[in-house]
Enzyme design. Sequence first.
Site, short mmCIF file in Angstrom:
data_model
loop_
_atom_site.label_atom_id
_atom_site.label_comp_id
_atom_site.label_asym_id
_atom_site.label_seq_id
_atom_site.Cartn_x
_atom_site.Cartn_y
_atom_site.Cartn_z
N ASP A 11 18.08 26.49 19.93
CA ASP A 11 17.80 25.03 19.95
C ASP A 11 18.46 24.29 18.80
O ASP A 11 18.32 23.09 18.67
CB ASP A 11 16.29 24.74 20.03
CG ASP A 11 15.50 25.09 18.78
OD1 ASP A 11 16.11 25.54 17.79
OD2 ASP A 11 14.27 24.89 18.80
N GLU A 70 11.35 34.74 19.56
CA GLU A 70 11.12 33.51 18.79
C GLU A 70 10.72 32.35 19.71
O GLU A 70 10.81 31.18 19.34
CB GLU A 70 12.37 33.18 17.96
CG GLU A 70 12.81 34.31 17.02
CD GLU A 70 12.29 34.20 15.59
OE1 GLU A 70 12.13 33.08 15.10
OE2 GLU A 70 12.06 35.27 14.96
N HIS A 89 6.81 36.17 7.15
CA HIS A 89 6.02 34.95 7.04
C HIS A 89 5.77 34.30 8.40
O HIS A 89 4.78 33.60 8.58
CB HIS A 89 6.68 33.94 6.07
CG HIS A 89 7.92 33.28 6.56
ND1 HIS A 89 9.14 33.93 6.68
CD2 HIS A 89 8.16 32.00 6.97
CE1 HIS A 89 10.05 33.09 7.14
NE2 HIS A 89 9.49 31.91 7.32
N GLY A 135 19.68 32.84 6.83
CA GLY A 135 20.34 32.50 8.10
C GLY A 135 20.02 31.08 8.52
O GLY A 135 20.67 30.53 9.40
N HIS A 171 18.44 29.76 15.88
CA HIS A 171 17.80 29.67 17.20
C HIS A 171 18.75 28.88 18.10
O HIS A 171 19.47 27.99 17.63
CB HIS A 171 16.47 28.89 17.13
CG HIS A 171 15.37 29.59 16.40
ND1 HIS A 171 14.55 28.96 15.49
CD2 HIS A 171 14.94 30.87 16.45
CE1 HIS A 171 13.66 29.82 15.01
NE2 HIS A 171 13.88 30.98 15.58
N ASN A 221 13.52 22.47 5.59
CA ASN A 221 13.21 23.87 5.88
C ASN A 221 13.86 24.31 7.19
O ASN A 221 13.52 25.35 7.74
CB ASN A 221 11.69 24.08 5.95
CG ASN A 221 11.15 24.78 4.71
OD1 ASN A 221 11.89 25.48 4.01
ND2 ASN A 221 9.87 24.62 4.45
N ALA A 245 19.60 25.24 5.88
CA ALA A 245 18.89 24.13 5.23
C ALA A 245 17.81 24.66 4.30
O ALA A 245 17.67 24.22 3.16
CB ALA A 245 18.27 23.20 6.27
N CYS A 283 12.30 21.44 16.97
CA CYS A 283 11.56 22.60 16.45
C CYS A 283 10.07 22.31 16.37
O CYS A 283 9.24 23.21 16.43
CB CYS A 283 12.02 22.96 15.04
SG CYS A 283 13.75 23.30 14.88
O1 SUG Z 1 12.09 30.16 11.27
N1 SUG Z 1 11.97 27.90 8.61
C1 SUG Z 1 11.90 28.13 10.05
C2 SUG Z 1 12.46 26.96 10.80
C3 SUG Z 1 12.22 27.08 12.28
C4 SUG Z 1 12.90 26.04 13.06
N2 SUG Z 1 12.59 26.18 14.43
C5 SUG Z 1 13.45 26.05 15.47
N3 SUG Z 1 14.74 26.02 15.31
N4 SUG Z 1 12.95 26.04 16.65
C6 SUG Z 1 12.63 29.41 10.44
O2 SUG Z 1 13.73 29.66 9.92
C7 SUG Z 1 11.38 28.36 6.30
C8 SUG Z 1 10.04 28.47 5.63
C9 SUG Z 1 10.08 28.69 4.16
O3 SUG Z 1 11.07 29.19 3.63
O4 SUG Z 1 9.01 28.46 3.57
C10 SUG Z 1 11.30 28.70 7.77
O5 SUG Z 1 10.62 29.63 8.13
#
Ligand code: SUG
Length: 445
Positions: free
Chosen positions: A252, A175, A138, A25, A250, A362, A28, A368
Amino acid sequence: MPTAVEVNFDGIPGPTHNYSGLAAGNLAETRHAGETANPREAALQGLAKMRALAQRGIPQAVLPPHERPHVPALRSLGFEGSDAEVIARAAAHAPRLLAACSSASAMWVANAATVSASSDTADGRVHFTPANLATYFHRMLEAPTTTRVLRAIFADPARFAVHEPLPAAPQFGDEGAANHTRLVGADGRGLNLFVYGRAAFGAAAPGPARFPARQTREAGEAVARRHGLDPARTHFVQQSAAAIDAGVFHNDVIAVGAGSVLFCHERAFAAQDLVLAALARDLGQAFQPIVVAGADVPLEAAVGTYLFNSQMLARADGRYALVAPAEVREHPAVSDFVDRLLASGGPIADVAFFDLRQSMRNGGGPACLRLRVPLTKDERDAAGARVFLDAKLHAELEAWILRHYRDRLAPGDLADPALLDESRRALDELTRILRLPAVYPFQLD
Ligand code: SUG
Protein backbone atom coordinates in the site's frame (compact mmCIF):
# COMPACT_ATOMS: atom_id res chain seq x y z
CA MET A 1 -27.48 -9.82 -3.59
CA PRO A 2 -27.44 -6.88 -1.13
CA THR A 3 -24.65 -4.46 -1.93
CA ALA A 4 -21.84 -3.98 0.51
CA VAL A 5 -20.55 -0.50 1.26
CA GLU A 6 -16.99 -0.10 2.39
CA VAL A 7 -16.64 1.17 5.95
CA ASN A 8 -13.29 2.66 6.87
CA PHE A 9 -12.27 1.59 10.35
CA ASP A 10 -9.48 3.94 11.42
CA GLY A 11 -7.03 3.17 14.21
CA ILE A 12 -6.76 5.80 16.93
CA PRO A 13 -3.06 6.55 17.59
CA GLY A 14 -2.36 5.50 21.19
CA PRO A 15 -1.03 7.49 24.17
CA THR A 16 2.51 6.08 23.78
CA HIS A 17 3.01 7.17 20.16
CA ASN A 18 6.76 7.78 19.84
CA TYR A 19 9.71 7.59 17.47
CA SER A 20 11.91 4.65 18.41
CA GLY A 21 13.05 3.42 14.99
CA LEU A 22 11.84 -0.15 15.30
CA ALA A 23 11.07 -1.11 11.70
CA ALA A 24 14.08 -1.28 9.35
CA GLY A 25 13.01 -0.93 5.72
CA ASN A 26 10.52 1.80 6.61
CA LEU A 27 12.57 4.84 5.63
CA ALA A 28 10.44 7.52 7.29
CA GLU A 29 10.55 5.90 10.69
CA THR A 30 14.32 5.33 10.45
CA ARG A 31 14.83 8.99 9.52
CA HIS A 32 12.79 10.24 12.49
CA ALA A 33 14.07 7.79 15.12
CA GLY A 34 14.89 9.51 18.40
CA GLU A 35 12.74 12.59 17.80
CA THR A 36 10.18 13.77 20.32
CA ALA A 37 6.63 12.80 19.36
CA ASN A 38 3.33 14.43 20.19
CA PRO A 39 0.80 11.65 20.92
CA ARG A 40 -2.05 14.10 21.44
CA GLU A 41 -1.48 15.68 18.04
CA ALA A 42 -1.18 12.23 16.43
CA ALA A 43 -4.57 11.19 17.78
CA LEU A 44 -6.19 14.52 16.89
CA GLN A 45 -4.80 14.41 13.35
CA GLY A 46 -6.21 10.90 12.88
CA LEU A 47 -9.57 11.92 14.32
CA ALA A 48 -9.72 15.01 12.09
CA LYS A 49 -9.33 12.82 9.01
CA MET A 50 -12.07 10.50 10.24
CA ARG A 51 -14.44 13.39 10.87
CA ALA A 52 -13.77 15.00 7.49
CA LEU A 53 -14.55 11.75 5.67
CA ALA A 54 -17.63 11.07 7.80
CA GLN A 55 -18.85 14.58 6.95
CA ARG A 56 -18.49 13.72 3.27
CA GLY A 57 -20.87 10.83 3.87
CA ILE A 58 -18.20 8.12 3.83
CA PRO A 59 -19.04 5.46 6.45
CA GLN A 60 -16.43 5.77 9.16
CA ALA A 61 -15.69 3.75 12.28
CA VAL A 62 -12.87 3.55 14.83
CA LEU A 63 -10.62 0.87 16.24
CA PRO A 64 -9.10 1.43 19.68
CA PRO A 65 -5.39 1.68 20.50
CA HIS A 66 -3.72 -1.20 22.34
CA GLU A 67 -2.36 -1.44 25.86
CA ARG A 68 1.20 -0.12 25.93
CA PRO A 69 3.67 -0.55 27.44
CA HIS A 70 2.84 -4.24 27.15
CA VAL A 71 3.91 -5.46 30.59
CA PRO A 72 3.02 -9.13 29.98
CA ALA A 73 5.44 -9.17 27.03
CA LEU A 74 8.20 -7.69 29.20
CA ARG A 75 7.48 -10.30 31.88
CA SER A 76 7.71 -13.05 29.29
CA LEU A 77 11.19 -11.74 28.48
CA GLY A 78 12.31 -12.17 32.09
CA PHE A 79 11.65 -8.80 33.75
CA GLU A 80 10.12 -9.30 37.18
CA GLY A 81 8.54 -7.40 40.06
CA SER A 82 5.65 -4.99 40.21
CA ASP A 83 4.55 -3.42 36.92
CA ALA A 84 6.61 -0.31 37.75
CA GLU A 85 9.65 -2.47 38.54
CA VAL A 86 9.27 -4.39 35.30
CA ILE A 87 9.39 -1.10 33.39
CA ALA A 88 12.30 0.27 35.43
CA ARG A 89 14.31 -2.91 34.87
CA ALA A 90 13.59 -3.01 31.16
CA ALA A 91 14.50 0.69 30.88
CA ALA A 92 17.79 0.08 32.68
CA HIS A 93 18.85 -3.16 30.97
CA ALA A 94 17.07 -3.33 27.62
CA PRO A 95 15.65 0.02 26.51
CA ARG A 96 15.11 -1.31 22.98
CA LEU A 97 12.82 -4.01 24.35
CA LEU A 98 10.93 -1.42 26.37
CA ALA A 99 10.56 0.64 23.18
CA ALA A 100 9.29 -2.39 21.26
CA CYS A 101 6.75 -3.11 24.00
CA SER A 102 5.67 0.55 24.05
CA SER A 103 5.09 1.21 20.34
CA ALA A 104 1.69 2.58 19.37
CA SER A 105 1.98 0.75 16.03
CA ALA A 106 -1.53 -0.72 16.40
CA MET A 107 -2.74 2.60 14.94
CA TRP A 108 -1.84 1.32 11.43
CA VAL A 109 -4.87 -0.90 11.13
CA ALA A 110 -4.29 -1.58 7.43
CA ASN A 111 -2.04 -4.17 9.06
CA ALA A 112 -4.63 -5.35 11.58
CA ALA A 113 -6.30 -7.99 9.40
CA THR A 114 -7.27 -9.13 5.92
CA VAL A 115 -11.00 -8.79 5.33
CA SER A 116 -13.18 -10.56 2.76
CA ALA A 117 -16.60 -9.29 1.70
CA SER A 118 -19.49 -11.68 2.27
CA SER A 119 -20.22 -11.70 -1.48
CA ASP A 120 -16.73 -13.14 -2.10
CA THR A 121 -16.74 -15.95 0.47
CA ALA A 122 -18.05 -19.51 0.11
CA ASP A 123 -20.24 -19.35 3.23
CA GLY A 124 -21.55 -15.82 2.63
CA ARG A 125 -20.07 -14.42 5.82
CA VAL A 126 -17.58 -11.56 6.18
CA HIS A 127 -14.23 -13.18 7.04
CA PHE A 128 -11.36 -11.62 8.97
CA THR A 129 -7.87 -12.98 9.52
CA PRO A 130 -5.99 -10.84 12.05
CA ALA A 131 -2.43 -10.37 10.79
CA ASN A 132 0.31 -12.16 12.73
CA LEU A 133 2.81 -9.36 11.90
CA ALA A 134 5.56 -11.92 12.45
CA THR A 135 8.41 -9.85 10.98
CA TYR A 136 8.79 -7.39 13.84
CA PHE A 137 8.35 -8.12 17.53
CA HIS A 138 6.75 -4.76 18.32
CA ARG A 139 4.05 -5.45 15.73
CA MET A 140 3.59 -9.14 16.53
CA LEU A 141 2.34 -8.06 19.95
CA GLU A 142 -0.76 -6.58 18.27
CA ALA A 143 -2.36 -9.82 17.06
CA PRO A 144 -4.08 -11.10 20.26
CA THR A 145 -5.70 -7.75 21.12
CA THR A 146 -6.71 -7.17 17.50
CA THR A 147 -8.37 -10.59 17.49
CA ARG A 148 -10.30 -9.81 20.68
CA VAL A 149 -11.39 -6.39 19.40
CA LEU A 150 -12.57 -7.74 16.04
CA ARG A 151 -14.41 -10.58 17.80
CA ALA A 152 -16.12 -8.07 20.08
CA ILE A 153 -17.32 -5.94 17.16
CA PHE A 154 -18.02 -8.72 14.66
CA ALA A 155 -19.46 -11.12 17.20
CA ASP A 156 -22.47 -12.46 15.29
CA PRO A 157 -21.41 -15.94 14.08
CA ALA A 158 -24.19 -16.01 11.49
CA ARG A 159 -22.63 -13.09 9.65
CA PHE A 160 -18.97 -12.88 10.64
CA ALA A 161 -15.99 -15.18 11.04
CA VAL A 162 -12.94 -13.80 12.85
CA HIS A 163 -10.22 -16.43 12.45
CA GLU A 164 -7.12 -16.91 14.54
CA PRO A 165 -4.02 -15.20 13.11
CA LEU A 166 -1.88 -17.51 10.95
CA PRO A 167 0.97 -19.32 12.73
CA ALA A 168 3.51 -16.60 13.56
CA ALA A 169 6.44 -18.23 11.74
CA PRO A 170 8.50 -16.38 9.12
CA GLN A 171 7.06 -18.72 6.44
CA PHE A 172 3.60 -17.24 7.12
CA GLY A 173 4.57 -13.62 7.65
CA ASP A 174 1.28 -11.75 7.23
CA GLU A 175 0.82 -7.96 7.33
CA GLY A 176 -2.88 -7.92 6.55
CA ALA A 177 -4.88 -5.68 4.25
CA ALA A 178 -1.90 -3.49 3.37
CA ASN A 179 -0.98 -6.28 0.96
CA HIS A 180 -4.47 -7.09 -0.25
CA THR A 181 -6.62 -5.25 -2.78
CA ARG A 182 -10.22 -5.99 -3.66
CA LEU A 183 -11.27 -4.82 -7.09
CA VAL A 184 -14.76 -5.09 -8.53
CA GLY A 185 -15.77 -5.95 -12.09
CA ALA A 186 -18.64 -4.49 -14.10
CA ASP A 187 -20.74 -7.48 -12.96
CA GLY A 188 -20.23 -6.44 -9.32
CA ARG A 189 -18.13 -9.49 -8.50
CA GLY A 190 -15.04 -9.06 -6.36
CA LEU A 191 -11.52 -9.86 -7.50
CA ASN A 192 -8.89 -10.38 -4.82
CA LEU A 193 -5.27 -9.46 -5.30
CA PHE A 194 -2.84 -10.76 -2.67
CA VAL A 195 0.62 -9.23 -2.91
CA TYR A 196 3.68 -10.89 -1.40
CA GLY A 197 7.36 -10.06 -1.11
CA ARG A 198 8.70 -13.59 -1.03
CA ALA A 199 7.63 -17.22 -1.24
CA ALA A 200 8.68 -19.40 1.69
CA PHE A 201 8.33 -22.77 -0.02
CA GLY A 202 7.57 -22.26 -3.69
CA ALA A 203 9.41 -20.57 -6.51
CA ALA A 204 9.45 -16.80 -6.74
CA ALA A 205 11.47 -14.07 -8.35
CA PRO A 206 14.52 -13.02 -6.29
CA GLY A 207 13.51 -11.11 -3.15
CA PRO A 208 14.92 -7.83 -1.84
CA ALA A 209 18.61 -7.61 -0.87
CA ARG A 210 18.52 -4.78 1.62
CA PHE A 211 15.24 -4.82 3.53
CA PRO A 212 12.91 -7.63 4.67
CA ALA A 213 10.05 -8.88 2.53
CA ARG A 214 7.44 -9.08 5.26
CA GLN A 215 4.59 -10.85 3.46
CA THR A 216 4.82 -14.38 2.09
CA ARG A 217 2.86 -15.94 -0.72
CA GLU A 218 1.94 -18.80 1.60
CA ALA A 219 0.28 -16.38 4.03
CA GLY A 220 -1.96 -14.94 1.31
CA GLU A 221 -2.81 -18.41 0.02
CA ALA A 222 -3.80 -19.58 3.50
CA VAL A 223 -5.98 -16.51 4.08
CA ALA A 224 -7.73 -16.98 0.71
CA ARG A 225 -8.31 -20.67 1.51
CA ARG A 226 -9.77 -20.14 4.97
CA HIS A 227 -11.95 -17.26 3.77
CA GLY A 228 -13.36 -19.47 1.02
CA LEU A 229 -12.45 -17.16 -1.87
CA ASP A 230 -13.02 -18.36 -5.42
CA PRO A 231 -9.60 -19.41 -6.80
CA ALA A 232 -10.68 -18.22 -10.25
CA ARG A 233 -11.16 -14.70 -8.86
CA THR A 234 -8.00 -14.57 -6.72
CA HIS A 235 -4.48 -13.61 -7.78
CA PHE A 236 -1.21 -13.89 -5.91
CA VAL A 237 1.35 -11.49 -7.25
CA GLN A 238 4.87 -10.65 -6.22
CA GLN A 239 6.00 -7.19 -5.26
CA SER A 240 8.97 -5.67 -7.02
CA ALA A 241 12.10 -6.44 -4.98
CA ALA A 242 13.61 -3.13 -6.09
CA ALA A 243 10.60 -1.34 -4.63
CA ILE A 244 10.97 -3.10 -1.26
CA ASP A 245 14.64 -2.13 -1.24
CA ALA A 246 13.60 1.46 -2.00
CA GLY A 247 11.39 1.51 1.11
CA VAL A 248 8.12 -0.06 -0.07
CA PHE A 249 7.69 -2.28 2.97
CA HIS A 250 3.98 -2.86 2.23
CA ASN A 251 2.24 -2.87 -1.14
CA ASP A 252 0.00 0.00 0.00
CA VAL A 253 3.02 2.29 -0.20
CA ILE A 254 3.06 1.81 -3.99
CA ALA A 255 -0.49 0.87 -5.06
CA VAL A 256 -4.11 1.47 -4.14
CA GLY A 257 -7.22 0.05 -5.75
CA ALA A 258 -10.95 0.62 -5.49
CA GLY A 259 -13.82 -0.48 -7.68
CA SER A 260 -12.27 -1.24 -11.04
CA VAL A 261 -9.43 1.27 -10.67
CA LEU A 262 -5.85 0.35 -9.80
CA PHE A 263 -3.61 3.35 -9.13
CA CYS A 264 0.00 2.23 -8.93
CA HIS A 265 3.58 3.04 -9.79
CA GLU A 266 5.12 1.34 -12.81
CA ARG A 267 7.56 -0.43 -10.49
CA ALA A 268 5.01 -1.86 -8.02
CA PHE A 269 5.04 -5.52 -9.09
CA ALA A 270 7.73 -7.99 -10.16
CA ALA A 271 6.03 -8.94 -13.44
CA GLN A 272 3.90 -5.85 -13.78
CA ASP A 273 2.79 -6.43 -17.39
CA LEU A 274 1.51 -9.89 -16.54
CA VAL A 275 -0.32 -8.60 -13.46
CA LEU A 276 -2.06 -5.88 -15.45
CA ALA A 277 -2.92 -8.33 -18.26
CA ALA A 278 -4.48 -10.78 -15.77
CA LEU A 279 -6.57 -8.02 -14.19
CA ALA A 280 -7.65 -6.76 -17.61
CA ARG A 281 -8.70 -10.28 -18.55
CA ASP A 282 -10.74 -10.78 -15.36
CA LEU A 283 -12.27 -7.32 -15.06
CA GLY A 284 -12.77 -6.82 -18.79
CA GLN A 285 -13.66 -3.43 -20.17
CA ALA A 286 -14.35 -2.13 -16.67
CA PHE A 287 -10.66 -2.23 -15.63
CA GLN A 288 -9.11 1.23 -15.31
CA PRO A 289 -5.39 1.05 -14.51
CA ILE A 290 -3.59 4.30 -13.73
CA VAL A 291 0.06 3.36 -13.96
CA VAL A 292 2.42 6.18 -13.02
CA ALA A 293 5.77 6.34 -14.80
CA GLY A 294 9.00 6.85 -12.92
CA ALA A 295 9.63 9.83 -15.20
CA ASP A 296 6.59 11.52 -13.62
CA VAL A 297 7.00 10.28 -10.06
CA PRO A 298 10.36 8.64 -9.30
CA LEU A 299 10.14 5.69 -6.90
CA GLU A 300 11.98 7.71 -4.24
CA ALA A 301 9.39 10.51 -4.51
CA ALA A 302 6.56 7.99 -4.27
CA VAL A 303 8.06 6.62 -1.06
CA GLY A 304 8.98 10.07 0.23
CA THR A 305 5.51 11.57 -0.25
CA TYR A 306 3.31 8.46 0.17
CA LEU A 307 1.30 9.44 -2.92
CA PHE A 308 0.06 5.85 -3.34
CA ASN A 309 -0.77 5.54 0.34
CA SER A 310 -3.79 7.67 -0.39
CA GLN A 311 -7.32 6.43 0.15
CA MET A 312 -9.43 6.24 -2.98
CA LEU A 313 -13.05 6.93 -2.15
CA ALA A 314 -15.99 6.37 -4.48
CA ARG A 315 -18.04 9.48 -5.21
CA ALA A 316 -21.72 9.51 -6.08
CA ASP A 317 -20.84 10.15 -9.76
CA GLY A 318 -18.79 6.95 -9.99
CA ARG A 319 -15.46 8.74 -9.98
CA TYR A 320 -13.02 8.83 -7.07
CA ALA A 321 -11.64 11.24 -4.50
CA LEU A 322 -8.08 10.79 -3.34
CA VAL A 323 -7.33 11.32 0.37
CA ALA A 324 -3.64 12.13 0.29
CA PRO A 325 -1.00 13.16 2.81
CA ALA A 326 -0.01 16.85 2.87
CA GLU A 327 3.52 15.79 1.87
CA VAL A 328 2.23 15.19 -1.68
CA ARG A 329 1.26 18.87 -2.02
CA GLU A 330 4.63 19.98 -0.67
CA HIS A 331 6.66 18.04 -3.25
CA PRO A 332 6.67 20.22 -6.41
CA ALA A 333 7.02 17.42 -8.98
CA VAL A 334 4.53 15.08 -7.30
CA SER A 335 2.10 17.95 -6.72
CA ASP A 336 2.34 18.89 -10.43
CA PHE A 337 1.71 15.29 -11.36
CA VAL A 338 -1.44 15.21 -9.21
CA ASP A 339 -2.70 18.39 -10.88
CA ARG A 340 -2.17 16.80 -14.31
CA LEU A 341 -3.92 13.64 -13.11
CA LEU A 342 -6.97 15.62 -12.00
CA ALA A 343 -7.02 17.60 -15.25
CA SER A 344 -6.84 14.41 -17.34
CA GLY A 345 -10.52 13.64 -16.79
CA GLY A 346 -9.71 10.09 -15.62
CA PRO A 347 -11.32 8.21 -12.75
CA ILE A 348 -9.68 10.36 -10.05
CA ALA A 349 -11.72 13.55 -9.86
CA ASP A 350 -10.55 15.34 -6.74
CA VAL A 351 -8.02 15.23 -3.96
CA ALA A 352 -8.10 16.25 -0.31
CA PHE A 353 -4.86 16.67 1.61
CA PHE A 354 -4.51 15.85 5.29
CA ASP A 355 -1.83 16.69 7.82
CA LEU A 356 -1.01 13.31 9.35
CA ARG A 357 2.59 14.20 10.06
CA GLN A 358 2.80 12.51 13.45
CA SER A 359 1.93 9.16 11.90
CA MET A 360 3.76 9.86 8.63
CA ARG A 361 7.06 10.24 10.50
CA ASN A 362 6.68 6.61 11.50
CA GLY A 363 5.82 5.61 7.92
CA GLY A 364 2.05 5.57 8.30
CA GLY A 365 -0.06 7.54 5.80
CA PRO A 366 -3.83 7.89 5.28
CA ALA A 367 -4.24 4.37 3.89
CA CYS A 368 -2.17 2.77 6.68
CA LEU A 369 -4.50 4.25 9.26
CA ARG A 370 -7.62 2.54 7.96
CA LEU A 371 -8.97 -0.97 7.57
CA ARG A 372 -11.54 -1.34 4.81
CA VAL A 373 -14.49 -3.49 5.81
CA PRO A 374 -17.15 -4.03 3.12
CA LEU A 375 -20.49 -4.43 4.93
CA THR A 376 -24.08 -4.74 3.77
CA LYS A 377 -26.66 -2.75 5.73
CA ASP A 378 -27.68 -5.87 7.56
CA GLU A 379 -24.07 -6.68 8.51
CA ARG A 380 -23.47 -3.16 9.62
CA ASP A 381 -26.52 -3.27 11.86
CA ALA A 382 -25.27 -6.55 13.33
CA ALA A 383 -21.90 -5.10 14.35
CA GLY A 384 -21.56 -4.78 18.11
CA ALA A 385 -19.98 -1.94 20.11
CA ARG A 386 -20.29 1.77 19.48
CA VAL A 387 -17.64 2.23 16.83
CA PHE A 388 -19.40 4.05 13.99
CA LEU A 389 -18.35 7.68 14.03
CA ASP A 390 -21.05 10.31 14.36
CA ALA A 391 -20.82 13.87 15.67
CA LYS A 392 -21.45 12.75 19.25
CA LEU A 393 -18.83 10.01 19.27
CA HIS A 394 -16.38 12.37 17.61
CA ALA A 395 -16.91 14.97 20.34
CA GLU A 396 -16.47 12.36 23.07
CA LEU A 397 -13.30 10.99 21.51
CA GLU A 398 -11.82 14.45 21.09
CA ALA A 399 -12.50 15.29 24.73
CA TRP A 400 -11.09 11.91 25.75
CA ILE A 401 -7.85 12.58 23.84
CA LEU A 402 -7.50 16.05 25.35
CA ARG A 403 -8.07 14.62 28.83
CA HIS A 404 -5.58 11.76 28.64
CA TYR A 405 -2.84 12.30 26.08
CA ARG A 406 0.55 13.92 26.57
CA ASP A 407 1.72 16.48 24.04
CA ARG A 408 5.33 15.34 24.05
CA LEU A 409 6.96 11.97 24.36
CA ALA A 410 10.66 11.37 23.78
CA PRO A 411 12.05 7.82 23.67
CA GLY A 412 13.53 8.39 27.15
CA ASP A 413 10.06 9.09 28.55
CA LEU A 414 9.06 5.47 27.97
CA ALA A 415 10.86 4.70 31.26
CA ASP A 416 8.31 6.77 33.17
CA PRO A 417 6.06 4.36 35.11
CA ALA A 418 3.30 7.01 35.18
CA LEU A 419 2.86 6.48 31.42
CA LEU A 420 1.56 2.96 32.07
CA ASP A 421 -1.08 4.19 34.53
CA GLU A 422 -2.11 7.06 32.26
CA SER A 423 -2.44 4.74 29.32
CA ARG A 424 -4.48 2.14 31.23
CA ARG A 425 -6.78 4.78 32.65
CA ALA A 426 -7.36 6.18 29.17
CA LEU A 427 -8.04 2.78 27.63
CA ASP A 428 -10.35 1.69 30.42
CA GLU A 429 -12.43 4.79 29.80
CA LEU A 430 -12.30 4.24 26.04
CA THR A 431 -13.73 0.74 26.31
CA ARG A 432 -16.69 2.31 28.12
CA ILE A 433 -17.11 5.03 25.48
CA LEU A 434 -16.98 2.44 22.70
CA ARG A 435 -19.08 -0.08 24.68
CA LEU A 436 -16.47 -2.77 24.23
CA PRO A 437 -16.07 -5.70 26.61
CA ALA A 438 -12.71 -6.30 28.34
CA VAL A 439 -10.14 -6.55 25.53
CA TYR A 440 -6.87 -5.46 27.15
CA PRO A 441 -4.52 -7.67 29.20
CA PHE A 442 -4.90 -5.38 32.24
CA GLN A 443 -8.68 -5.78 32.06
CA LEU A 444 -8.51 -9.54 31.64
CA ASP A 445 -6.16 -10.30 34.57
O1 SUG B 1 5.10 -1.52 10.29
N1 SUG B 1 5.87 1.66 11.56
C1 SUG B 1 4.93 0.79 10.83
C2 SUG B 1 4.21 1.58 9.78
C3 SUG B 1 3.10 0.78 9.16
C4 SUG B 1 2.47 1.45 8.01
N2 SUG B 1 1.41 0.67 7.52
C5 SUG B 1 1.11 0.45 6.21
N3 SUG B 1 1.94 0.74 5.24
N4 SUG B 1 0.00 -0.14 5.95
C6 SUG B 1 5.64 -0.40 10.21
O2 SUG B 1 6.73 -0.22 9.65
C7 SUG B 1 7.35 2.18 13.41
C8 SUG B 1 7.11 2.19 14.89
C9 SUG B 1 8.25 2.65 15.72
O3 SUG B 1 9.40 2.59 15.29
O4 SUG B 1 7.95 2.96 16.89
C10 SUG B 1 6.43 1.22 12.69
O5 SUG B 1 6.21 0.13 13.18
